[in-house]
Design an enzyme around this catalytic site. Structure first.
Site, PDB file in Angstrom:
ATOM      1  N   CYS A   5       0.825  -1.202   0.000  1.00  0.00           N
ATOM      2  CA  CYS A   5       0.000   0.000   0.000  1.00  0.00           C
ATOM      3  C   CYS A   5       0.856   1.247   0.000  1.00  0.00           C
ATOM      4  CB  CYS A   5      -0.889   0.009   1.237  1.00  0.00           C
ATOM      5  SG  CYS A   5      -1.843  -1.498   1.433  1.00  0.00           S
ATOM      6  N   GLY A  32      -1.577   1.390  -4.667  1.00  0.00           N
ATOM      7  CA  GLY A  32      -2.830   0.785  -4.247  1.00  0.00           C
ATOM      8  C   GLY A  32      -4.018   1.424  -4.922  1.00  0.00           C
ATOM      9  N   ASN A 106       1.534  -0.061   5.516  1.00  0.00           N
ATOM     10  CA  ASN A 106       2.027  -0.714   4.306  1.00  0.00           C
ATOM     11  C   ASN A 106       2.932  -1.850   4.756  1.00  0.00           C
ATOM     12  OD1 ASN A 106       4.577   0.112   1.867  1.00  0.00           O
ATOM     13  ND2 ASN A 106       3.026  -1.458   1.786  1.00  0.00           N
ATOM     14  N   GLY A 107       2.613  -3.044   4.314  1.00  0.00           N
ATOM     15  CA  GLY A 107       3.411  -4.201   4.691  1.00  0.00           C
ATOM     16  C   GLY A 107       2.529  -5.327   5.154  1.00  0.00           C
ATOM     17  N   TYR A 249      10.231  -3.079  -9.520  1.00  0.00           N
ATOM     18  CA  TYR A 249       8.905  -2.897 -10.108  1.00  0.00           C
ATOM     19  C   TYR A 249       8.021  -1.901  -9.381  1.00  0.00           C
ATOM     20  CZ  TYR A 249       4.037  -3.717 -11.224  1.00  0.00           C
ATOM     21  OH  TYR A 249       2.730  -3.527 -11.568  1.00  0.00           O
TER      22      TYR A 249
HETATM   23  P1  5GP Z   1       2.934 -11.953 -15.666  1.00  0.00           P
HETATM   24  O1  5GP Z   1       2.218 -11.511 -16.873  1.00  0.00           O
HETATM   25  O2  5GP Z   1       4.171 -12.752 -15.942  1.00  0.00           O
HETATM   26  O3  5GP Z   1       2.030 -12.670 -14.702  1.00  0.00           O
HETATM   27  O4  5GP Z   1       3.383 -10.653 -14.886  1.00  0.00           O
HETATM   28  C1  5GP Z   1       4.478  -9.922 -15.321  1.00  0.00           C
HETATM   29  C2  5GP Z   1       4.111  -8.497 -15.522  1.00  0.00           C
HETATM   30  O5  5GP Z   1       3.429  -8.026 -14.374  1.00  0.00           O
HETATM   31  C3  5GP Z   1       5.342  -7.641 -15.700  1.00  0.00           C
HETATM   32  O6  5GP Z   1       5.115  -6.775 -16.803  1.00  0.00           O
HETATM   33  C4  5GP Z   1       5.459  -6.860 -14.413  1.00  0.00           C
HETATM   34  O7  5GP Z   1       5.815  -5.523 -14.690  1.00  0.00           O
HETATM   35  C5  5GP Z   1       4.109  -6.925 -13.789  1.00  0.00           C
HETATM   36  N1  5GP Z   1       4.159  -7.183 -12.338  1.00  0.00           N
HETATM   37  C6  5GP Z   1       5.125  -7.765 -11.624  1.00  0.00           C
HETATM   38  N2  5GP Z   1       4.814  -7.823 -10.331  1.00  0.00           N
HETATM   39  C7  5GP Z   1       3.633  -7.250 -10.190  1.00  0.00           C
HETATM   40  C8  5GP Z   1       2.786  -6.977  -9.063  1.00  0.00           C
HETATM   41  O8  5GP Z   1       3.089  -7.290  -7.915  1.00  0.00           O
HETATM   42  N3  5GP Z   1       1.631  -6.336  -9.348  1.00  0.00           N
HETATM   43  C9  5GP Z   1       1.272  -5.976 -10.605  1.00  0.00           C
HETATM   44  N4  5GP Z   1       0.127  -5.334 -10.785  1.00  0.00           N
HETATM   45  N5  5GP Z   1       2.038  -6.219 -11.672  1.00  0.00           N
HETATM   46  C10 5GP Z   1       3.204  -6.846 -11.473  1.00  0.00           C
HETATM   47 MG    MG Z   2       4.651  -4.704 -16.664  1.00  0.00          MG
END
Ligand code: 5GP
Ligand code: MG
Length: 490
Positions: A5, A32, A106-107, A249
């Site tokens: 969050c 979030g 957050n956590g 990310y």
């Molecule tokens: P995949 O399509 O392999 O399931 O997810 C990879 C994509 O999801 C990557 O483009 C990455 O930027 C994004 N991604 C990685 N971790 C997360 C996350 O925790 N939340 C969200 N919303 N996207 C993520």
């Molecule tokens: Mg992505």
């Protein structure tokens, strides 16, 4: 309860805090999207507005006007699949004998259930199954017997896991970061007050100045007149467990976390990726937006040296950086769609290739991470359908082999494509001509940190916390919780 969050807290002398809190939350929206909330205090009482949805939808003019007071905290909550539950929306607020309390978290705590069971046994009634309420009740209980600083310390001694908190006790705004500093939290100076926020981008948005990160194990208390803050180092840990994935990310690229600008880290990770596993192709292309900084660093490094690490000859044109995929910015995050079918459709909705930049070319596609493999599978096939001759995939982080228990919703082990596949097997599954990831050591190098000071649980399967049924990567045990111990301490 997995919660990744955004939190914020502000104290001014006279000015109303609600609007700056609202803008601060806007800046943290990427952390979030499920719910947003603000709690303020006007010197007499608390005002609270918490609603499901995006920041821009959760508050109207009237809501902001009703949030009186020069002190307040705010929260944006990350959506976790299947738990669209308003009882977990935050800030959490309670009134009790010694005053009012508001809490943004957050956590994720590892031992919330133990503490909740114990407090329930002592007569505390809980309205949600979230761990934030557990912290609030524990703190409220300690505040009956002790001053603020000692009460916070005692609560911290009982918590095991990840927490960056903004807290409001009556009119006093505070920030707390867990002793391992798992999630980010920083302090900023505003024109006529101070702010504590998950990321420095929130401070920038308010034209403030980043003062510094909140230190692991530190409590920061903002002065009620907005003139400064007091610091209390309440718990010292031997090692930190900063989440490397924040840099990869999660955080905004324009935020500074623990002394480094996230954008620069991502570019350096991209450079390291070229150095470790570069492949000569006609074009390098990011997956927007998450792969962009990685791809630009990768392409820069590729301009300087060949994939074999030799300096490029004068007449060697190297690798072309191209934006070959256009993103429809009105599609929300595909990651959280409930079914695989919907996720695949959504990737296609979200990204469309520019045929002329890929047709007849060999392509390196760069992203930050692969989770389930949906995005990369779809994109490789999309680019090949558009006439790409080869599609090589390079990933700016190590394979995600295990779930995150510390606040990033990464799906379950069964859903993770790397949980039971080798890298070549994943490459085959997504139909790439080659696939390489970045090594954990390269990540630690780029972040200029010891690997043992990072939380890398999701890529090593070993955690810096004592989690039921999971191995640890260090000497940790969670505090023992029990009614008897609490009674004795009191
Ligand atoms: P995949 O399509 O392999 O399931 O997810 C990879 C994509 O999801 C990557 O483009 C990455 O930027 C994004 N991604 C990685 N971790 C997360 C996350 O925790 N939340 C969200 N919303 N996207 C993520
Ligand atoms: Mg992505």
């Amino acid at each position: 309860m997995t919660e990744k969050c955004g939190v914020v807290g502000i104290a001014f002398d006279e000015r109303d805090a609600a609007r700056p809190l609202y803008y601060g939350l806007y800046a943290l929206q990427h952390r979030g999207q499920e719910s947003a909330g603000i709690v303020t205090h006007d010197g007499f009482q608390q005002h609270s507005h918490v609603e499901m949805g995006l920041v821009g939808d959760a508050f109207d003019e009237g809501d902001l006007e009703s949030l009186n007071g020069s002190a307040g905290i705010g929260h944006v909550r990350y959506p976790t699949a299947g738990s669209l539950d308003s009882s977990c929306a935050q800030p959490f607020s309670v009134s009790f004998k010694s005053g009012s309390l508001g809490l943004s978290h957050n956590g994720n705590l590892v031992n919330a259930d133990e503490i909740r069971d114990e407090l329930a046994g002592l007569g505390h009634a809980f309205t949600s199954d979230g761990d934030t309420e557990v912290i609030a009740h524990d703190l409220a209980r300690n505040l009956l017997n002790e001053d603020l600083i000692r009460a916070v310390k005692r609560t911290m001694q009982r918590l095991h896991g990840s927490y960056s908190l903004t807290i409001m006790h009556d009119e006093t705004v505070m920030g707390v970061r867990d002793p391992q500093g798992n999630r980010p939290l920083c302090i900023g100076k505003l024109e006529d007050g101070y702010i504590i926020a998950s990321e420095s981008a929130a401070i920038d948005t308010l034209d403030g100045e980043l003062v510094r990160d909140v230190r692991p194990g530190e409590l920061v208390v903002l002065e009620a007149d907005g003139s400064g803050f007091d610091s209390y180092q309440l718990i010292d840990a031997d090692q930190t467990a900063h989440c490397f994935f924040e840099h990869v990310y999660f955080a905004r690229p324009d935020s500074q976390i623990d002394g480094t600008l996230v954008y620069e880290s991502r570019r350096k990770l991209g450079r390291a990726l070229w150095e470790e596993s570069g492949v000569e192709t006609d074009v390098v292309m990011p997956v927007p937006d998450s792969g962009r900084a990685f791809a630009s660093g990768y392409a820069d490094a590729a301009d300087e040296t060949t994939a074999d690490g030799e300096p490029r000859a004068e007449d060697d044109e190297g690798v072309e950086f191209a934006e070959g995929l256009m993103k429809n910015r009105y599609v929300g995050r595909t990651f959280i769609m409930p079914t695989q079918n919907e996720r695949e459709r959504a990737v296609r909705l979200k990204l469309n290739p520019i045929t002329s930049t890929v047709e007849g070319k060999t392509v390196t596609l760069i992203d930050d991470s692969i989770v389930r493999g949906t995005t990369s599978t779809q994109l490789v096939s999309l680019l090949k359908d558009c006439g790409a001759e080869e599609v090589h995939m390079r990933i700016g982080a190590p394979p995600i082999v295990a779930p995150c228990y510390m606040g990033i919703d990464m799906a379950t082990r069964e859903e993770l494509i790397a949980a039971d596949k080798s890298i070549p097997e994943i490459g085959e599954a997504i139909d790439a001509d080659s696939l390489e990831y970045l090594s954990p050591d390269a990540v630690a190098d780029v972040l200029e940190t010891d690997r043992s000071d990072l939380c890398m649980g999701c890529v090593t399967g070993e955690y810096p916390y004592d989690i039921d049924g999971e191995p640890t990567d260090r000497d940790v045990t969670r505090p023992s919780i029990g009614g008897a111990a609490l009674e004795a301490d009191d």
